[in-house]
Design an enzyme around this catalytic site. Structure first.
Site, PDB file in Angstrom:
ATOM      1  N   LYS A   1      82.431 -84.698 -15.801  1.00 37.73           N
ATOM      2  CA  LYS A   1      83.611 -83.916 -16.194  1.00 37.73           C
ATOM      3  C   LYS A   1      83.456 -82.467 -15.736  1.00 37.73           C
ATOM      4  O   LYS A   1      84.410 -81.850 -15.244  1.00 37.73           O
ATOM      5  CB  LYS A   1      83.806 -83.980 -17.714  1.00 37.73           C
ATOM      6  CG  LYS A   1      84.336 -85.320 -18.219  1.00 37.73           C
ATOM      7  CD  LYS A   1      85.766 -85.581 -17.742  1.00 37.73           C
ATOM      8  CE  LYS A   1      86.391 -86.832 -18.337  1.00 37.73           C
ATOM      9  NZ  LYS A   1      87.703 -87.143 -17.742  1.00 37.73           N
TER      10      LYS A   1
ATOM     11  N   SER B   1      86.336 -82.526 -21.102  1.00 35.96           N
ATOM     12  CA  SER B   1      85.846 -82.944 -22.421  1.00 35.96           C
ATOM     13  C   SER B   1      84.836 -81.940 -22.953  1.00 35.96           C
ATOM     14  O   SER B   1      84.119 -81.298 -22.185  1.00 35.96           O
ATOM     15  CB  SER B   1      85.170 -84.316 -22.280  1.00 35.96           C
ATOM     16  OG  SER B   1      84.385 -84.611 -23.406  1.00 35.96           O
TER      17      SER B   1
ATOM     18  N   TYR C   1      78.467 -88.524 -18.278  1.00 36.04           N
ATOM     19  CA  TYR C   1      79.903 -88.298 -18.474  1.00 36.04           C
ATOM     20  C   TYR C   1      80.202 -86.793 -18.509  1.00 36.04           C
ATOM     21  O   TYR C   1      81.128 -86.315 -17.836  1.00 36.04           O
ATOM     22  CB  TYR C   1      80.324 -88.964 -19.784  1.00 36.04           C
ATOM     23  CG  TYR C   1      81.749 -88.756 -20.207  1.00 36.04           C
ATOM     24  CD1 TYR C   1      82.782 -89.488 -19.631  1.00 36.04           C
ATOM     25  CD2 TYR C   1      82.062 -87.852 -21.216  1.00 36.04           C
ATOM     26  CE1 TYR C   1      84.090 -89.307 -20.047  1.00 36.04           C
ATOM     27  CE2 TYR C   1      83.370 -87.672 -21.640  1.00 36.04           C
ATOM     28  CZ  TYR C   1      84.384 -88.402 -21.053  1.00 36.04           C
ATOM     29  OH  TYR C   1      85.675 -88.225 -21.463  1.00 36.04           O
TER      30      TYR C   1
END
Lengths: 333, 333
Positions: B164, B132, B160
């Site tokens: 990732k 991402s 997050y």
């Protein structure tokens, strides 16, 4: 008072750091004020050196890091009292290339377990993570820049480098969340390491100096023109202490800091050895190319511009002869 | 024949990818030649949509990813036959900020378990990892550059994004070791996502279009001047397929590839909506600032130069009105 925990505390750097801290007798953690050293807890899989074990301020716990820092264990109790934790325990580069699972366990999972334990104690200690310039690397599609700077994209080409880089990321996020106050410091290859050879691919950078000075033969697995970046043990310890003592503002954020390194060719290291100790000593070096080691070393960065470290007052060793002379002085005592 | 595994296969992107692959009927994995699609196995914690469950080429296994890919489980058997694995399963950004342990478990540990399972089957499948643009971020000491390029240093400002980025590193090392053939593709924020709102901090970038078009009110938590980078669902699927089908040489190395994105201001998205659907629709948007969401979104990158993606033939959506029209066409069918 100040309480310190050192993982890998029986290793060369950990034991030396412990001795330096104990000799100073006090520590200023993150600019909070200089306070007497109360306890230094050394966590390691192997026993700590006798001189440290004999110091009444030293506590030692022997075993696997994940086990030691679990609830109810000695390491966890020490973390609960710790003002600063130096996380130096790691499997080295050569071991991790030979045994992928060992690297995942000893470098990734043990670091995760330590960070989780530091979070669980709820005191947000300063945690200094010894990362490595092995995070930098060149691949055909993304060659290393001529000079590695503070914002150069790491592109690790070894499992060890990958695991260190992941550790930096975890430490940054634990810090952002307020679980601890992390400082990742990327150490240079340390030369001259005392003691016996280890399984690090960089081990020969100490071996080709240390062994001949002790009258023993040593193999050099790379070409004399190979350029490397190094720091003396004293500079590496200075960088670790700087990471622990700098106020948050001065430290400069959650990304990892690369310590300064001396750029030198292997051939010039040997020339410096000859200058200090004479040709009889350098004749003990056997030039035995090892393509595996040469491949790993040639992928590492050798030229650094360490602006952030310079702002903190860190400097590279001035030259390699001074490193050899320091080593001789250290091993004479 | 070609066998495919999709983690998160019941999710919006996973199900859409499965439908696209099944409609095409064949897949050229990493330039090895186009071969008929034999089986698409969808792994998810929730049931797959009925249209997919009804396709004889679809197998579904429901449960936790680490459990599903353990020895003796359906997911592991599917991995043993897989030519390509799309790893889309993840906890989203908002969830991971609210529940740190969930993010570590669902994003870090589940990814580790999947990669270990892919290694254990011994067939070195192509593994496409949906990373991402949340890996990019700005902090006071290291602000984002005006334009993010292929070699920009990620500096994730959310758990997050950290997770990732760690997944990218693990995939790169598993690939270097030959355990699998990994391709990390950094997806843009996808807009317009169909269906119901999720807990992603970026969710409003779909909600402020989707809900008003369906006659419902929607809250916009950020200022109209906020700039973001987006891609339509079709472009995101195209990027995932490109990652799976590109020959190794064309893919260009083990570092993650950032897909192209359309840079647009939130206010211009709303203006495009008004152009397509009229002011009665845009009047359903409530401008309700949310400092937590605004803080996360403002830390994300909005301007990209995606040279590597362009060389692979990937392009951003031309404008936001075309994205809205695509969404209307998709939801009409």
């Amino acid at each position: 008072v100040t309480n310190v925990v050192i993982t890998g505390g029986a290793g060369f750097l950990g034991a030396r750091l412990a001795r330096d801290l104990l000799a100073a007798g006090s520590l200023d953690v993150a600019g909070g004020g200089d306070r007497p050293l109360s306890q230094v807890t050394l966590l390691d899989r192997v026993p700590v050196p006798p001189d440290l074990a004999a110091d009444p301020r030293v506590a030692a716990a022997e075993g696997d890091l994940a086990g030691l820092t679990a609830a109810g264990q000695a390491g966890r109790d020490a973390l609960a009292r710790a003002d600063v934790v130096f996380h130096l325990a790691a499997a080295v580069s050569g071991e991790c290339e030979a045994d992928f699972d060992l690297g995942i366990r000893a470098n990734l999972h043990a670091t995760e377990a330590l960070l989780a334990a530091c979070r669980a104690v709820g005191t947000s200690p300063v945690v200094v993570f010894s990362s490595s310039i092995a995070v930098f690397g060149g691949s055909p599609e993304h060659p290393l820049p001529a000079v590695v700077e503070d914002h150069t994209l790491p592109n690790p080409q070894t499992s060890y480098g990958i695991q260190k880089f992941i550790g930096e990321q975890l430490l940054a996020d634990y810090t952002r969340k307020g679980f601890l106050r992390g400082r990742s410091i990327r150490l240079m290859t340390v030369s001259v390491r005392p003691g016996r050879p280890n399984a690090a691919a960089s081990g020969f950078m100490s071996g080709i100096i240390r062994e001949p000075l002790a009258g023993q033969r040593a193999a050099c697995p790379v070409d004399p023109d190979t350029e490397v970046a190094l720091a003396s043990p004293a500079r590496a310890i200075e960088a670790l202490r700087c990471a622990a003592t700098s106020p948050d503002d001065a430290w400069g954020g959650r990304t990892a800091l690369t310590m300064p390194g001396l750029t030198v060719k292997i051939g010039d290291m040997v020339a410096a050895l000859e200058q200090v100790a004479g040709p009889a000593v350098t004749s003990l070096i056997d030039w035995v190319p090892d393509p595996v080691v040469a491949g790993m070393v040639s992928g590492w960065a050798a030229r650094f511009r360490s602006d952030r470290a310079a702002r903190l007052g860190l400097a590279p060793d001035p030259d390699f002869t001074s490193i050899i002379r320091k080593h001789l002085a250290d091993t004479r005592t």
